[in-house]
Design a protein around this motif. Sequence first.
Motif, PDB file in Angstrom:
ATOM      1  N   ILE A  45       0.858  -1.184   0.000  1.00  0.00           N
ATOM      2  CA  ILE A  45       0.000   0.000   0.000  1.00  0.00           C
ATOM      3  C   ILE A  45       0.893   1.232   0.000  1.00  0.00           C
ATOM      4  CG2 ILE A  45      -1.681   1.345   1.313  1.00  0.00           C
ATOM      5  CD1 ILE A  45      -2.865  -1.169   0.006  1.00  0.00           C
ATOM      6  N   PHE A  46       0.708   2.080  -1.021  1.00  0.00           N
ATOM      7  CA  PHE A  46       1.408   3.358  -1.111  1.00  0.00           C
ATOM      8  C   PHE A  46       0.381   4.448  -0.803  1.00  0.00           C
ATOM      9  CE2 PHE A  46       4.510   0.706  -2.963  1.00  0.00           C
ATOM     10  CZ  PHE A  46       5.719   1.408  -3.067  1.00  0.00           C
ATOM     11  N   ILE A  47       0.467   4.988   0.400  1.00  0.00           N
ATOM     12  CA  ILE A  47      -0.556   5.905   0.881  1.00  0.00           C
ATOM     13  C   ILE A  47      -0.118   7.364   0.720  1.00  0.00           C
ATOM     14  CG2 ILE A  47       0.284   5.917   3.287  1.00  0.00           C
ATOM     15  CD1 ILE A  47      -3.416   5.680   2.257  1.00  0.00           C
ATOM     16  N   SER A  60      -2.324  17.233   8.772  1.00  0.00           N
ATOM     17  CA  SER A  60      -3.221  16.464   9.627  1.00  0.00           C
ATOM     18  C   SER A  60      -3.901  15.352   8.841  1.00  0.00           C
ATOM     19  CB  SER A  60      -4.264  17.392  10.250  1.00  0.00           C
ATOM     20  OG  SER A  60      -5.208  16.651  11.000  1.00  0.00           O
ATOM     21  N   GLU A  61      -4.364  15.667   7.640  1.00  0.00           N
ATOM     22  CA  GLU A  61      -4.993  14.658   6.791  1.00  0.00           C
ATOM     23  C   GLU A  61      -3.985  13.592   6.373  1.00  0.00           C
ATOM     24  OE1 GLU A  61      -8.444  17.325   4.593  1.00  0.00           O
ATOM     25  OE2 GLU A  61      -6.363  17.483   3.909  1.00  0.00           O
ATOM     26  N   TYR A  62      -2.783  14.038   6.072  1.00  0.00           N
ATOM     27  CA  TYR A  62      -1.709  13.111   5.715  1.00  0.00           C
ATOM     28  C   TYR A  62      -1.499  12.106   6.836  1.00  0.00           C
ATOM     29  CZ  TYR A  62       3.067  11.612   4.373  1.00  0.00           C
ATOM     30  OH  TYR A  62       4.190  10.889   4.036  1.00  0.00           O
ATOM     31  N   GLN A  63      -1.368  12.606   8.060  1.00  0.00           N
ATOM     32  CA  GLN A  63      -1.149  11.722   9.209  1.00  0.00           C
ATOM     33  C   GLN A  63      -2.316  10.756   9.377  1.00  0.00           C
ATOM     34  OE1 GLN A  63       0.233  13.553  12.814  1.00  0.00           O
ATOM     35  NE2 GLN A  63      -0.461  11.868  14.107  1.00  0.00           N
ATOM     36  N   THR A  64      -3.528  11.260   9.211  1.00  0.00           N
ATOM     37  CA  THR A  64      -4.707  10.396   9.336  1.00  0.00           C
ATOM     38  C   THR A  64      -4.685   9.296   8.289  1.00  0.00           C
ATOM     39  OG1 THR A  64      -6.068  12.177  10.251  1.00  0.00           O
ATOM     40  CG2 THR A  64      -7.224  10.342   9.227  1.00  0.00           C
ATOM     41  N   MET A  65      -4.318   9.636   7.058  1.00  0.00           N
ATOM     42  CA  MET A  65      -4.281   8.636   6.000  1.00  0.00           C
ATOM     43  C   MET A  65      -3.270   7.540   6.302  1.00  0.00           C
ATOM     44  SD  MET A  65      -4.729  10.950   2.520  1.00  0.00           S
ATOM     45  CE  MET A  65      -4.771   9.524   1.420  1.00  0.00           C
ATOM     46  N   VAL A  66      -2.097   7.931   6.795  1.00  0.00           N
ATOM     47  CA  VAL A  66      -1.074   6.939   7.135  1.00  0.00           C
ATOM     48  C   VAL A  66      -1.551   6.078   8.303  1.00  0.00           C
ATOM     49  CG1 VAL A  66       1.312   6.570   7.865  1.00  0.00           C
ATOM     50  CG2 VAL A  66       0.772   8.424   6.271  1.00  0.00           C
ATOM     51  N   GLU A  67      -2.175   6.697   9.283  1.00  0.00           N
ATOM     52  CA  GLU A  67      -2.671   5.941  10.442  1.00  0.00           C
ATOM     53  C   GLU A  67      -3.754   4.944  10.036  1.00  0.00           C
ATOM     54  OE1 GLU A  67      -1.879   9.242  13.987  1.00  0.00           O
ATOM     55  OE2 GLU A  67      -3.830   9.167  12.978  1.00  0.00           O
ATOM     56  N   VAL A  68      -4.664   5.358   9.150  1.00  0.00           N
ATOM     57  CA  VAL A  68      -5.701   4.444   8.663  1.00  0.00           C
ATOM     58  C   VAL A  68      -5.066   3.280   7.908  1.00  0.00           C
ATOM     59  CG1 VAL A  68      -7.630   4.200   7.045  1.00  0.00           C
ATOM     60  CG2 VAL A  68      -7.529   6.177   8.575  1.00  0.00           C
TER      61      VAL A  68
END
Length: 311
Positions: A45-47, A60-68
């Motif tokens: 997965i390349f997020i 913030s969205e970037y961090q959320t995407m990686v966390e998901v």
Amino acid sequence: MSVTREAPKGILGFPVAPFDGNGRLDEKALATNIEFLLKEGLTSIFIACGSGEFQSINKSEYQTMVEVAQSVVNGKVPVYTGVGGNLSTAKELVSLSEDLGADGYLILPPYLIEGEQEGLYQYFKAIVESSNLNAILYQRDNAVLQLDTLKRLLDYPQIVGLKDGLGNMELNIELTQTIGDRLDWINGMPFAEITMPAYYPLGFTTYSSAISNYLPHISRIYFQALKDGDQQLLRNLYNDVLLPINDIRKSRNGYAVSLIKAGMEIVGLPVGNVVRPPVISVEKEHYKQLEQIIQTTLEKYPVSVSETLSS
């Protein structure tokens, strides 16, 4: 963190950044996207990369995407992030990716400036030496490394692969035949299945697949046919599926991203057809054309059909 110095192999998964009707990141839809890719056998997965609208998401969205991604993947396959922009931001995102347990990152082209080779060397060098994570260089747009520059960067064992989105085959031959298996070679052209027959003999045995987000079985059938040398099946897939979709993709700038979301919506994935400017949503006429192609594809190449299909 991975200590294996190699890039992911096979067909790579690049999730989108789903936005709801108010333009906010839809975490549930993102999780569904990633779960679908894993179920369909994507090898990584390349997020928050190009298909994930890296240019339009905040930190913030970037961090959320990686966390998901990390939560859904849960160690099943490697997770790579997209990093780029100005040097300070790129290094910050590498650090964040490392903190969140990513296996590596893909270095996207720097903003706007078309630097000299020495400038590109210094840019990539500064990013790579800031972390022990695996790094993949992205060859495209204003970040095109010539052979001597790339060879200098290979002093860093963190660099495990080069993804080509440029399509300069003379340069690709020079790089692959000189450097060989020191790097994993990844076809990252906007619609990689279209060009894979030219890339595969050079050692590009890995590619990122946009249509895997909505027609993953076609990617698998296609790639197996390529490896088997099944020219008739390849020709059928090109004429029935790949070239018609590519014709739509080429009709508008930004469709390399928004057409993925349209395809996902058509097959019933809860992503929605919302993108952020400057990317535009797929126009109604093109949406209907894609819908018809997908319907015909699923009739002629049902998901349940064996991937050894040869006619």
